[in-house]
Design a protein around this motif. Structure first.
Motif, short mmCIF file in Angstrom:
data_model
loop_
_atom_site.label_atom_id
_atom_site.label_comp_id
_atom_site.label_asym_id
_atom_site.label_seq_id
_atom_site.Cartn_x
_atom_site.Cartn_y
_atom_site.Cartn_z
N VAL A 55 20.08 -25.34 0.49
CA VAL A 55 21.20 -24.40 0.48
C VAL A 55 21.18 -23.58 1.77
CG1 VAL A 55 22.29 -22.46 -0.73
CG2 VAL A 55 21.23 -24.32 -2.05
N LEU A 56 20.13 -22.78 1.95
CA LEU A 56 20.01 -21.94 3.14
C LEU A 56 19.33 -22.64 4.30
CD1 LEU A 56 18.88 -18.63 1.44
CD2 LEU A 56 21.13 -19.14 2.37
N GLN A 57 18.45 -23.57 3.97
CA GLN A 57 17.71 -24.27 5.01
C GLN A 57 17.53 -25.72 4.61
OE1 GLN A 57 14.04 -22.03 5.07
NE2 GLN A 57 13.09 -23.31 3.52
N THR A 58 17.35 -26.55 5.62
CA THR A 58 17.06 -27.96 5.38
C THR A 58 15.76 -28.31 6.10
OG1 THR A 58 18.36 -28.65 7.30
CG2 THR A 58 19.48 -28.63 5.16
N THR A 59 15.06 -29.26 5.54
CA THR A 59 13.85 -29.76 6.18
C THR A 59 14.27 -30.77 7.24
OG1 THR A 59 12.65 -29.49 4.11
CG2 THR A 59 11.65 -30.91 5.76
N GLN A 60 13.66 -30.70 8.39
CA GLN A 60 14.02 -31.61 9.47
C GLN A 60 13.79 -33.05 9.03
OE1 GLN A 60 11.94 -30.22 12.95
NE2 GLN A 60 13.26 -28.45 13.15
N ALA A 61 14.66 -33.93 9.47
CA ALA A 61 14.66 -35.32 9.04
C ALA A 61 13.33 -36.03 9.29
CB ALA A 61 15.80 -36.07 9.73
N VAL A 113 20.85 -23.56 7.63
CA VAL A 113 22.17 -24.17 7.51
C VAL A 113 23.20 -23.22 8.13
CG1 VAL A 113 23.94 -24.96 5.89
CG2 VAL A 113 21.52 -25.44 5.43
N PRO A 114 23.96 -23.70 9.12
CA PRO A 114 24.94 -22.83 9.78
C PRO A 114 25.91 -22.20 8.77
CG PRO A 114 24.74 -24.91 10.95
CD PRO A 114 23.96 -25.06 9.66
N GLY A 115 26.14 -20.93 8.96
CA GLY A 115 27.12 -20.21 8.15
C GLY A 115 26.57 -19.56 6.90
N MET A 116 25.40 -19.99 6.44
CA MET A 116 24.89 -19.45 5.18
C MET A 116 24.40 -18.01 5.29
SD MET A 116 25.69 -21.69 3.05
CE MET A 116 24.90 -21.04 1.59
N LEU A 117 23.70 -17.67 6.36
CA LEU A 117 23.21 -16.29 6.50
C LEU A 117 24.36 -15.31 6.75
CD1 LEU A 117 19.84 -16.94 8.32
CD2 LEU A 117 20.29 -16.64 5.88
N PRO A 118 25.36 -15.67 7.56
CA PRO A 118 26.53 -14.79 7.65
C PRO A 118 27.25 -14.63 6.31
CG PRO A 118 26.47 -16.25 9.53
CD PRO A 118 25.39 -16.72 8.58
N THR A 141 8.84 -16.07 10.37
CA THR A 141 9.44 -16.74 11.52
C THR A 141 10.94 -16.95 11.31
OG1 THR A 141 7.35 -17.84 11.95
CG2 THR A 141 9.29 -18.74 13.04
N VAL A 142 11.31 -17.56 10.20
CA VAL A 142 12.72 -17.80 9.92
C VAL A 142 13.42 -16.49 9.57
CG1 VAL A 142 14.36 -19.14 8.53
CG2 VAL A 142 12.16 -20.14 9.16
N GLU A 143 12.65 -15.55 9.00
CA GLU A 143 13.10 -14.20 8.66
C GLU A 143 14.29 -14.19 7.69
OE1 GLU A 143 13.69 -12.42 12.55
OE2 GLU A 143 11.56 -11.95 12.69
N LEU A 144 14.26 -15.09 6.72
CA LEU A 144 15.32 -15.12 5.72
C LEU A 144 15.40 -13.83 4.91
CD1 LEU A 144 15.09 -18.73 4.24
CD2 LEU A 144 16.73 -17.86 5.89
N GLU A 145 14.26 -13.20 4.70
CA GLU A 145 14.18 -12.03 3.82
C GLU A 145 15.15 -10.91 4.23
OE1 GLU A 145 11.83 -11.87 1.12
OE2 GLU A 145 11.52 -13.97 1.60
N GLN A 146 15.38 -10.76 5.52
CA GLN A 146 16.21 -9.65 5.99
C GLN A 146 17.66 -9.74 5.51
OE1 GLN A 146 16.82 -9.50 10.26
NE2 GLN A 146 16.49 -11.70 10.40
N TYR A 147 18.06 -10.89 5.03
CA TYR A 147 19.44 -11.09 4.59
C TYR A 147 19.63 -10.86 3.09
CZ TYR A 147 19.94 -13.12 9.20
OH TYR A 147 19.95 -13.30 10.55
N PHE A 148 18.54 -10.52 2.39
CA PHE A 148 18.60 -10.47 0.94
C PHE A 148 18.08 -9.15 0.40
CE2 PHE A 148 18.43 -14.80 2.33
CZ PHE A 148 19.52 -15.33 1.66
N ASP A 149 18.69 -8.71 -0.69
CA ASP A 149 18.24 -7.49 -1.35
C ASP A 149 16.96 -7.74 -2.13
OD1 ASP A 149 20.58 -5.81 -0.65
OD2 ASP A 149 21.66 -7.28 -1.88
N HIS A 150 16.81 -8.94 -2.65
CA HIS A 150 15.64 -9.31 -3.46
C HIS A 150 15.26 -10.75 -3.11
CE1 HIS A 150 16.40 -5.77 -5.91
NE2 HIS A 150 17.67 -6.15 -5.97
#
Length: 135
Positions: free
Chosen positions: A12-18, A84-89, A118-127
């Motif tokens: 959904v938010l990220q994909t594993t490289q092929a 995945v482009p567009g998901m964090l925005p 590194t990917v810093e996904l946490e900053q985009y989420f409340d929980h």
């Protein structure tokens, strides 16, 4: 009105490289590749719920399959993700509208640490909810 949205990480938010699975398979002979993958992913299961240290169980698999690549190098393969482009925005846009945005994901500690540091996904989420922390 939608009050909360819960996102999954992988697929959904990220994909594993092929190349991820091919690189894992390349650690053993071609004929053993699929059995090796099954062993690696079976060993990962307890780490996904915080019941084992993934480096330790992965090391056991590498020894069992006579893989000479150091476990720390093999662990790095799990860090090869693309956002995945567009998901964090999208997540940011929801938050700006007052929607509570959460992240729930099945991860072992090493990949979780990479996602947080590194990917810093946490900053985009409340929980955020990682299976290795909550079981």
């Amino acid at each position: 009105m939608i009050e909360a949205v819960l996102f999954d990480a992988d697929g959904v938010l990220q994909t594993t490289q092929a190349s991820f699975l091919d690189e894992l398979r390349s650690l053993v002979s071609e004929k053993d590749g699929e059995d090796f993958l099954k062993d690696v992913f079976a060993a990962e299961q307890p780490a996904l719920v915080g019941e084992a240290d993934f480096a330790e169980v992965l090391q056991q698999v590498l020894v069992r399959w006579h893989v000479s690549t150091p476990v720390n190098e093999v662990l790095l393969l799990w860090n090869r993700v693309d956002v995945v482009p567009g998901m964090l925005p999208l997540a940011n846009g929801l938050r700006s509208k007052g929607v509570v945005v959460g992240l729930a994901t099945n991860q072992q500690q090493y990949r979780m640490n990479h996602m947080v540091g590194t990917v810093e996904l946490e900053q985009y989420f409340d929980h955020s909810f990682h299976s290795c922390q909550i079981g």
